[in-house]
Scaffold this motif. Structure first.
Motif, PDB file in Angstrom:
ATOM      1  N   TYR A  90       0.447  -1.790  -0.168  1.00 40.37           N
ATOM      2  CA  TYR A  90       0.118  -0.356   0.227  1.00 40.37           C
ATOM      3  C   TYR A  90       0.649   1.499   0.187  1.00 40.37           C
ATOM      4  O   TYR A  90       0.781   2.120  -0.557  1.00 40.37           O
ATOM      5  N   PHE A  91       2.117   1.373   0.694  1.00 38.74           N
ATOM      6  CA  PHE A  91       2.881   2.285   0.283  1.00 38.74           C
ATOM      7  C   PHE A  91       3.886   2.515  -0.534  1.00 38.74           C
ATOM      8  O   PHE A  91       4.370   3.569  -0.871  1.00 38.74           O
ATOM      9  N   VAL A  92       4.001   1.469  -1.120  1.00 41.65           N
ATOM     10  CA  VAL A  92       4.449   1.591  -2.651  1.00 41.65           C
ATOM     11  C   VAL A  92       3.905   2.302  -3.892  1.00 41.65           C
ATOM     12  O   VAL A  92       3.964   2.617  -4.226  1.00 41.65           O
ATOM     13  N   SER A  93       2.365   1.335  -3.844  1.00 37.03           N
ATOM     14  CA  SER A  93       0.971   2.471  -4.626  1.00 37.03           C
ATOM     15  C   SER A  93       1.115   3.337  -4.599  1.00 37.03           C
ATOM     16  O   SER A  93       0.767   3.908  -5.159  1.00 37.03           O
ATOM     17  N   SER A  94       1.112   4.119  -2.958  1.00 34.92           N
ATOM     18  CA  SER A  94       0.509   5.178  -2.824  1.00 34.92           C
ATOM     19  C   SER A  94       1.427   6.424  -3.657  1.00 34.92           C
ATOM     20  O   SER A  94       1.607   7.344  -4.259  1.00 34.92           O
ATOM     21  N   GLY A  95       2.843   5.726  -3.001  1.00 37.08           N
ATOM     22  CA  GLY A  95       4.207   6.320  -3.514  1.00 37.08           C
ATOM     23  C   GLY A  95       4.304   6.546  -5.083  1.00 37.08           C
ATOM     24  O   GLY A  95       4.620   7.603  -6.215  1.00 37.08           O
ATOM     25  N   CYS A  96       3.592   5.509  -5.702  1.00 42.94           N
ATOM     26  CA  CYS A  96       3.740   5.051  -7.194  1.00 42.94           C
ATOM     27  C   CYS A  96       2.892   5.362  -7.822  1.00 42.94           C
ATOM     28  O   CYS A  96       2.116   5.027  -9.223  1.00 42.94           O
ATOM     29  N   ARG A  97       1.778   6.134  -7.479  1.00 44.88           N
ATOM     30  CA  ARG A  97       0.822   6.292  -7.781  1.00 44.88           C
ATOM     31  C   ARG A  97       0.314   6.918  -8.884  1.00 44.88           C
ATOM     32  O   ARG A  97      -1.007   6.103  -9.895  1.00 44.88           O
ATOM     33  N   GLU A  98       1.231   8.355  -9.849  1.00 40.78           N
ATOM     34  CA  GLU A  98       1.012   8.113 -10.889  1.00 40.78           C
ATOM     35  C   GLU A  98       1.158   7.095 -11.832  1.00 40.78           C
ATOM     36  O   GLU A  98       0.933   7.411 -13.354  1.00 40.78           O
ATOM     37  N   ARG A  99       2.188   6.752 -12.085  1.00 38.04           N
ATOM     38  CA  ARG A  99       3.365   5.347 -12.116  1.00 38.04           C
ATOM     39  C   ARG A  99       2.752   4.618 -12.330  1.00 38.04           C
ATOM     40  O   ARG A  99       2.597   3.547 -13.186  1.00 38.04           O
ATOM     41  N   CYS A 100       1.438   3.782 -11.481  1.00 39.32           N
ATOM     42  CA  CYS A 100       1.469   2.968 -11.313  1.00 39.32           C
ATOM     43  C   CYS A 100      -0.547   2.770 -10.788  1.00 39.32           C
ATOM     44  O   CYS A 100      -1.198   2.433  -9.598  1.00 39.32           O
ATOM     45  N   PRO A 101      -1.409   3.832 -12.265  1.00 42.92           N
ATOM     46  CA  PRO A 101      -2.411   3.725 -11.355  1.00 42.92           C
ATOM     47  C   PRO A 101      -2.892   2.831 -11.546  1.00 42.92           C
ATOM     48  O   PRO A 101      -4.236   2.431 -10.222  1.00 42.92           O
ATOM     49  N   ARG A 102      -3.098   1.603 -12.469  1.00 43.80           N
ATOM     50  CA  ARG A 102      -4.006   0.085 -12.275  1.00 43.80           C
ATOM     51  C   ARG A 102      -3.824  -0.370 -10.530  1.00 43.80           C
ATOM     52  O   ARG A 102      -5.005  -0.597  -9.727  1.00 43.80           O
ATOM     53  N   LEU A 103      -2.171  -0.327 -10.292  1.00 42.35           N
ATOM     54  CA  LEU A 103      -1.897  -0.900  -9.143  1.00 42.35           C
ATOM     55  C   LEU A 103      -2.758  -0.053  -7.823  1.00 42.35           C
ATOM     56  O   LEU A 103      -3.297  -0.637  -6.921  1.00 42.35           O
ATOM     57  N   TYR A 104      -2.245   1.000  -7.705  1.00 42.45           N
ATOM     58  CA  TYR A 104      -3.166   1.807  -6.968  1.00 42.45           C
ATOM     59  C   TYR A 104      -4.768   1.631  -7.222  1.00 42.45           C
ATOM     60  O   TYR A 104      -5.294   1.269  -5.728  1.00 42.45           O
ATOM     61  N   ALA A 105      -5.255   1.571  -8.505  1.00 42.72           N
ATOM     62  CA  ALA A 105      -6.807   1.672  -7.849  1.00 42.72           C
ATOM     63  C   ALA A 105      -7.170   0.209  -7.802  1.00 42.72           C
ATOM     64  O   ALA A 105      -8.737  -0.201  -6.751  1.00 42.72           O
ATOM     65  N   ALA A 106      -6.285  -0.801  -8.203  1.00 42.92           N
ATOM     66  CA  ALA A 106      -6.667  -2.372  -7.617  1.00 42.92           C
ATOM     67  C   ALA A 106      -6.562  -2.409  -6.202  1.00 42.92           C
ATOM     68  O   ALA A 106      -7.581  -3.609  -5.327  1.00 42.92           O
ATOM     69  N   LEU A 107      -5.468  -1.928  -5.557  1.00 48.42           N
ATOM     70  CA  LEU A 107      -5.268  -2.150  -3.778  1.00 48.42           C
ATOM     71  C   LEU A 107      -6.918  -1.147  -3.529  1.00 48.42           C
ATOM     72  O   LEU A 107      -6.717  -1.849  -1.667  1.00 48.42           O
ATOM     73  N   ASN A 108      -7.002  -0.423  -3.420  1.00 46.67           N
ATOM     74  CA  ASN A 108      -7.873   0.559  -3.182  1.00 46.67           C
ATOM     75  C   ASN A 108      -9.564   0.156  -3.310  1.00 46.67           C
ATOM     76  O   ASN A 108     -10.683   1.264  -3.265  1.00 46.67           O
ATOM     77  N   SER A 109      -9.919  -0.454  -4.351  1.00 49.49           N
ATOM     78  CA  SER A 109     -10.776  -0.985  -4.743  1.00 49.49           C
ATOM     79  C   SER A 109     -11.858  -1.356  -3.385  1.00 49.49           C
ATOM     80  O   SER A 109     -11.368  -2.191  -2.804  1.00 49.49           O
TER      81      SER A 109
END
Length: 107
Positions: A68-87
């Protein structure tokens, strides 16, 4: 951060004035996080089996929290990962797993 790691490595949380779980104090039941302080202490001392006995869920929760921390930090580069983890599905899965762990450890 290093001071906290050193504190957990050298001071046993079970034998000092570390915070106690209010839920356990009131009800006698372990919450999903009960034993985490002792588990961290055991890991830092190299006692993996002891850490597992204190709180096995920690071995699954720490990588998920890290993700979750990594996905938040890479929100712009990995929007699909961020969206999947926060679904809703991911959050519901974590909630169900937490409740299941809570029930399982207090059976």
């Amino acid at each position: 951060m290093l001071a906290v790691i050193a504190l957990y490595a050298f001071v046993d949380p079970a034998a000092t004035l570390f915070p106690r779980c209010p839920l356990k104090a009131l009800t006698g039941y372990d919450c999903p996080g009960c034993g985490s302080q002792r588990a961290f202490h055991a890991i830092l001392r190299g006692d993996i089996a002891g850490a597992w006995r204190y709180n096995a869920a920690l071995f699954f929760a720490v990588p998920v929290i890290g993700l979750y921390f990594v996905s938040s930090g890479c929100r712009e580069r990995c929007p699909r990962l961020y969206a999947a983890l926060n679904s809703r599905a991911a959050i519901a899965l974590i909630a169900v797993a937490t409740v299941a762990w809570w029930v399982f450890r207090n059976r």
